[in-house]
Motif scaffolding. Structure first.
Motif, short mmCIF file in Angstrom:
data_model
loop_
_atom_site.label_atom_id
_atom_site.label_comp_id
_atom_site.label_asym_id
_atom_site.label_seq_id
_atom_site.Cartn_x
_atom_site.Cartn_y
_atom_site.Cartn_z
N MET A 171 74.66 -39.47 45.57
CA MET A 171 74.30 -38.68 44.39
C MET A 171 73.75 -37.32 44.81
O MET A 171 74.09 -36.30 44.21
N TYR A 172 72.91 -37.32 45.82
CA TYR A 172 72.33 -36.06 46.29
C TYR A 172 73.41 -35.14 46.84
O TYR A 172 73.43 -33.94 46.54
N LYS A 190 78.73 -29.43 37.90
CA LYS A 190 80.16 -29.54 37.64
C LYS A 190 80.92 -29.05 38.88
O LYS A 190 80.66 -27.96 39.37
N SER A 191 81.85 -29.87 39.37
CA SER A 191 82.61 -29.49 40.55
C SER A 191 83.74 -28.54 40.17
O SER A 191 84.06 -28.37 38.99
N TRP A 192 84.40 -27.97 41.16
CA TRP A 192 85.49 -27.04 40.91
C TRP A 192 86.70 -27.70 40.28
O TRP A 192 87.53 -27.04 39.68
N VAL A 193 86.78 -29.06 40.38
CA VAL A 193 87.90 -29.76 39.75
C VAL A 193 87.52 -30.38 38.40
O VAL A 193 88.32 -31.03 37.78
N GLY A 194 86.27 -30.19 37.99
CA GLY A 194 85.84 -30.64 36.68
C GLY A 194 84.98 -31.89 36.64
O GLY A 194 84.56 -32.30 35.56
N ALA A 195 84.71 -32.52 37.77
CA ALA A 195 83.84 -33.69 37.79
C ALA A 195 82.43 -33.26 37.42
O ALA A 195 81.95 -32.21 37.85
N THR A 196 81.73 -34.06 36.62
CA THR A 196 80.38 -33.70 36.19
C THR A 196 79.37 -34.76 36.61
O THR A 196 79.71 -35.91 36.83
N GLY A 197 78.10 -34.32 36.67
CA GLY A 197 76.99 -35.23 36.91
C GLY A 197 76.74 -35.66 38.28
O GLY A 197 77.20 -35.41 39.28
#
Length: 81
Positions: free
Chosen positions: A63-64, A74-81
């Motif tokens: 998680m860290y 939010k990652s560059w590919v759209g993953a969140t949290g």
């Protein structure tokens, strides 16, 4: 290990990671708090880690690395949290 023991590389690594008191003190500030908590989500992670028989510390470390415990990350590919 016997070949490296007390050689130049060995002495540099021992000095860098075990004898440099400035480095040791700085690293302690980045470690878990005095109560042993790794994150604000420890209770939740422990609960669900038991369900799936996983090590809660491994999940917390992931998680860290993924978001720095920022639920709005939010990652560059759209993953969140």
């Amino acid at each position: 290990m016997k070949k490296l023991y007390k050689g130049t590389f060995y002495n540099i690594m021992v000095g860098k990671y075990f004898k440099d008191t400035k480095r040791l003190r700085a690293d302690q500030a980045l470690r878990a708090d005095r109560g042993g908590a790794l994150s604000p989500y420890d209770a939740l992670v422990k609960k669900h880690a038991r369900t799936y028989e996983l090590d809660w510390r491994l999940i917390t470390a992931q998680m860290y690395q993924e978001s720095g415990f920022n639920p709005k990350a939010k990652s560059w590919v759209g993953a969140t949290g």
